[in-house]
Motif scaffolding. Structure first.
Motif, PDB file in Angstrom:
ATOM      1  N   LEU A  12       0.835  -1.194   0.000  1.00  0.00           N
ATOM      2  CA  LEU A  12       0.000   0.000   0.000  1.00  0.00           C
ATOM      3  C   LEU A  12       0.872   1.246   0.000  1.00  0.00           C
ATOM      4  O   LEU A  12       1.936   1.261   0.627  1.00  0.00           O
ATOM      5  CB  LEU A  12      -0.906   0.028   1.236  1.00  0.00           C
ATOM      6  CG  LEU A  12      -2.023  -1.013   1.314  1.00  0.00           C
ATOM      7  CD1 LEU A  12      -2.748  -0.893   2.648  1.00  0.00           C
ATOM      8  CD2 LEU A  12      -3.007  -0.837   0.170  1.00  0.00           C
ATOM      9  N   SER A  68       2.313   4.707   1.198  1.00  0.00           N
ATOM     10  CA  SER A  68       2.456   5.196   2.575  1.00  0.00           C
ATOM     11  C   SER A  68       1.370   6.204   2.933  1.00  0.00           C
ATOM     12  O   SER A  68       0.998   6.337   4.106  1.00  0.00           O
ATOM     13  CB  SER A  68       3.836   5.826   2.763  1.00  0.00           C
ATOM     14  OG  SER A  68       4.020   6.912   1.853  1.00  0.00           O
ATOM     15  N   PHE A 107      -1.717   5.965   2.359  1.00  0.00           N
ATOM     16  CA  PHE A 107      -2.922   5.273   2.807  1.00  0.00           C
ATOM     17  C   PHE A 107      -2.920   5.060   4.317  1.00  0.00           C
ATOM     18  O   PHE A 107      -3.971   5.114   4.958  1.00  0.00           O
ATOM     19  CB  PHE A 107      -3.046   3.924   2.097  1.00  0.00           C
ATOM     20  CG  PHE A 107      -3.654   4.015   0.728  1.00  0.00           C
ATOM     21  CD1 PHE A 107      -3.537   5.173  -0.021  1.00  0.00           C
ATOM     22  CD2 PHE A 107      -4.336   2.946   0.180  1.00  0.00           C
ATOM     23  CE1 PHE A 107      -4.087   5.269  -1.281  1.00  0.00           C
ATOM     24  CE2 PHE A 107      -4.898   3.031  -1.084  1.00  0.00           C
ATOM     25  CZ  PHE A 107      -4.768   4.192  -1.818  1.00  0.00           C
ATOM     26  N   THR A 108      -1.762   4.782   4.886  1.00  0.00           N
ATOM     27  CA  THR A 108      -1.685   4.435   6.309  1.00  0.00           C
ATOM     28  C   THR A 108      -1.080   5.553   7.155  1.00  0.00           C
ATOM     29  O   THR A 108      -0.676   5.318   8.293  1.00  0.00           O
ATOM     30  CB  THR A 108      -0.852   3.156   6.487  1.00  0.00           C
ATOM     31  OG1 THR A 108       0.427   3.333   5.868  1.00  0.00           O
ATOM     32  CG2 THR A 108      -1.556   1.970   5.847  1.00  0.00           C
ATOM     33  N   THR A 109      -1.004   6.749   6.604  1.00  0.00           N
ATOM     34  CA  THR A 109      -0.515   7.909   7.357  1.00  0.00           C
ATOM     35  C   THR A 109      -1.701   8.780   7.737  1.00  0.00           C
ATOM     36  O   THR A 109      -2.456   9.213   6.862  1.00  0.00           O
ATOM     37  CB  THR A 109       0.491   8.728   6.529  1.00  0.00           C
ATOM     38  OG1 THR A 109       1.577   7.884   6.134  1.00  0.00           O
ATOM     39  CG2 THR A 109       1.031   9.883   7.345  1.00  0.00           C
ATOM     40  N   GLY A 110      -1.889   8.996   9.015  1.00  0.00           N
ATOM     41  CA  GLY A 110      -3.058   9.728   9.478  1.00  0.00           C
ATOM     42  C   GLY A 110      -2.695  11.010  10.208  1.00  0.00           C
ATOM     43  O   GLY A 110      -1.524  11.318  10.445  1.00  0.00           O
ATOM     44  N   THR A 123      -6.648   9.213  15.720  1.00  0.00           N
ATOM     45  CA  THR A 123      -5.995   9.341  14.423  1.00  0.00           C
ATOM     46  C   THR A 123      -7.019   9.183  13.309  1.00  0.00           C
ATOM     47  O   THR A 123      -7.759   8.197  13.270  1.00  0.00           O
ATOM     48  CB  THR A 123      -4.883   8.292  14.264  1.00  0.00           C
ATOM     49  OG1 THR A 123      -3.918   8.467  15.310  1.00  0.00           O
ATOM     50  CG2 THR A 123      -4.190   8.449  12.922  1.00  0.00           C
ATOM     51  N   LEU A 168      -7.530   8.510   9.521  1.00  0.00           N
ATOM     52  CA  LEU A 168      -6.864   7.968   8.339  1.00  0.00           C
ATOM     53  C   LEU A 168      -7.517   8.511   7.072  1.00  0.00           C
ATOM     54  O   LEU A 168      -8.662   8.971   7.099  1.00  0.00           O
ATOM     55  CB  LEU A 168      -6.931   6.441   8.358  1.00  0.00           C
ATOM     56  CG  LEU A 168      -6.138   5.763   9.482  1.00  0.00           C
ATOM     57  CD1 LEU A 168      -6.424   4.271   9.505  1.00  0.00           C
ATOM     58  CD2 LEU A 168      -4.649   6.020   9.327  1.00  0.00           C
ATOM     59  N   TYR A 199      -8.257   5.193   2.052  1.00  0.00           N
ATOM     60  CA  TYR A 199      -7.885   3.953   2.736  1.00  0.00           C
ATOM     61  C   TYR A 199      -9.093   3.339   3.442  1.00  0.00           C
ATOM     62  O   TYR A 199      -9.285   2.116   3.419  1.00  0.00           O
ATOM     63  CB  TYR A 199      -6.773   4.236   3.737  1.00  0.00           C
ATOM     64  CG  TYR A 199      -6.379   3.037   4.565  1.00  0.00           C
ATOM     65  CD1 TYR A 199      -5.667   1.984   4.004  1.00  0.00           C
ATOM     66  CD2 TYR A 199      -6.727   2.954   5.908  1.00  0.00           C
ATOM     67  CE1 TYR A 199      -5.309   0.879   4.754  1.00  0.00           C
ATOM     68  CE2 TYR A 199      -6.374   1.859   6.665  1.00  0.00           C
ATOM     69  CZ  TYR A 199      -5.662   0.826   6.089  1.00  0.00           C
ATOM     70  OH  TYR A 199      -5.319  -0.269   6.837  1.00  0.00           O
ATOM     71  N   LYS A 200      -9.925   4.175   4.062  1.00  0.00           N
ATOM     72  CA  LYS A 200     -11.118   3.657   4.733  1.00  0.00           C
ATOM     73  C   LYS A 200     -12.086   3.042   3.724  1.00  0.00           C
ATOM     74  O   LYS A 200     -12.790   2.078   4.042  1.00  0.00           O
ATOM     75  CB  LYS A 200     -11.794   4.783   5.526  1.00  0.00           C
ATOM     76  CG  LYS A 200     -10.998   5.208   6.755  1.00  0.00           C
ATOM     77  CD  LYS A 200     -11.742   6.209   7.599  1.00  0.00           C
ATOM     78  CE  LYS A 200     -11.736   7.579   6.982  1.00  0.00           C
ATOM     79  NZ  LYS A 200     -12.303   8.616   7.896  1.00  0.00           N
ATOM     80  N   THR A 226     -10.656  -0.512   2.927  1.00  0.00           N
ATOM     81  CA  THR A 226     -10.845  -1.494   3.994  1.00  0.00           C
ATOM     82  C   THR A 226     -12.309  -1.870   4.205  1.00  0.00           C
ATOM     83  O   THR A 226     -12.592  -2.872   4.866  1.00  0.00           O
ATOM     84  CB  THR A 226     -10.271  -0.948   5.314  1.00  0.00           C
ATOM     85  OG1 THR A 226     -10.893   0.311   5.618  1.00  0.00           O
ATOM     86  CG2 THR A 226      -8.772  -0.745   5.198  1.00  0.00           C
TER      87      THR A 226
END
Length: 210
Positions: free
Chosen positions: A170, A172, A174-177, A198, A200, A204-205, A208
């Motif tokens: 993925l 970065s 996507f997982t950086t909040g 946090t 996100l 990304y949400k 998922t």
């Protein structure tokens, strides 16, 4: 000179009395509207509590037990915040894995792997449709409300999501909040009395939730 919406003029001899009567009349109207707003707010609060009781009783009771926290006080010093949270997030921690990890690994070895997934624009549209409109976004600053309107983006997102799954990697982003510190009680000067939340990225949400 005549006041708009009234028959009061400064040239009238009893201007003071008429202005006093007009002011009293406006005060009564304001008081009446205040009562109506208060009744409406109370009725809305009871309605929301009843609806929450039907859907999530635990959340309702938790909201009733929590005391109201005022976040308008003086915040902690920025250096104190960085020093406190750096000790929790930046320093490496050696976790001691217990024997239960071996049990879980042995049980997972017999699980049949899931079939490959193909993400379609319809999957993206369904995930976006289920999502709340105005949830707090992350670094992308994007709300689901926008994705619901930009239907042409669903095919592009489906293709990008599929590429990420195929590559098993993925971006970065996507997982950086973005982490917000919410005060837990009245002591707003203590960095340890804050709860980190946090947010996100919305993209990304969406992935998922497919």
């Amino acid at each position: 000179m005549v006041f708009a919406g009234t028959n009061i003029s400064l040239s009238q001899p009893d201007i003071t009395q008429k202005l006093t009567e007009r002011i009293d009349d406006l005060k009564q109207k304001i008081a009446a509207w205040e009562k109506r707003i208060r009744r409406f707010s109370e009725r809305s609060r009871r309605f929301n509590q009843n609806r929450l009781f039907q859907s999530d009783q635990k959340r309702l009771y938790k909201s009733l037990e929590q005391s109201k926290v005022c976040g308008a006080g003086q915040g902690p010093d920025q250096a104190d915040i960085i020093a406190f949270w750096r000790g929790l997030w930046s320093e490496p921690v050696n976790h001691s894995e217990g024997p239960w990890m071996e049990v879980v690994a042995s049980q997972g070895a017999s699980v049949t792997p899931m079939d490959p997934i193909t993400i379609t624009p319809q999957d993206v549209a369904a995930a976006v449709r289920r999502a709340p409109n105005w949830k707090s976004p992350g670094l992308d600053g994007l709300h689901h409300y926008c994705l619901k309107g930009f239907i042409v983006c669903h095919a592009v997102l489906a293709r990008q999501f599929q590429e990420a799954l195929d590559q098993k990697s993925l971006p970065s982003l996507f997982t950086t909040g973005i982490t917000h510190l919410v005060p837990k009680d009245q002591d707003t000067t203590d960095p340890s009395k804050y709860r980190p939340i946090t947010c996100l990225p919305t993209i990304y949400k969406t992935l998922t939730s497919i």
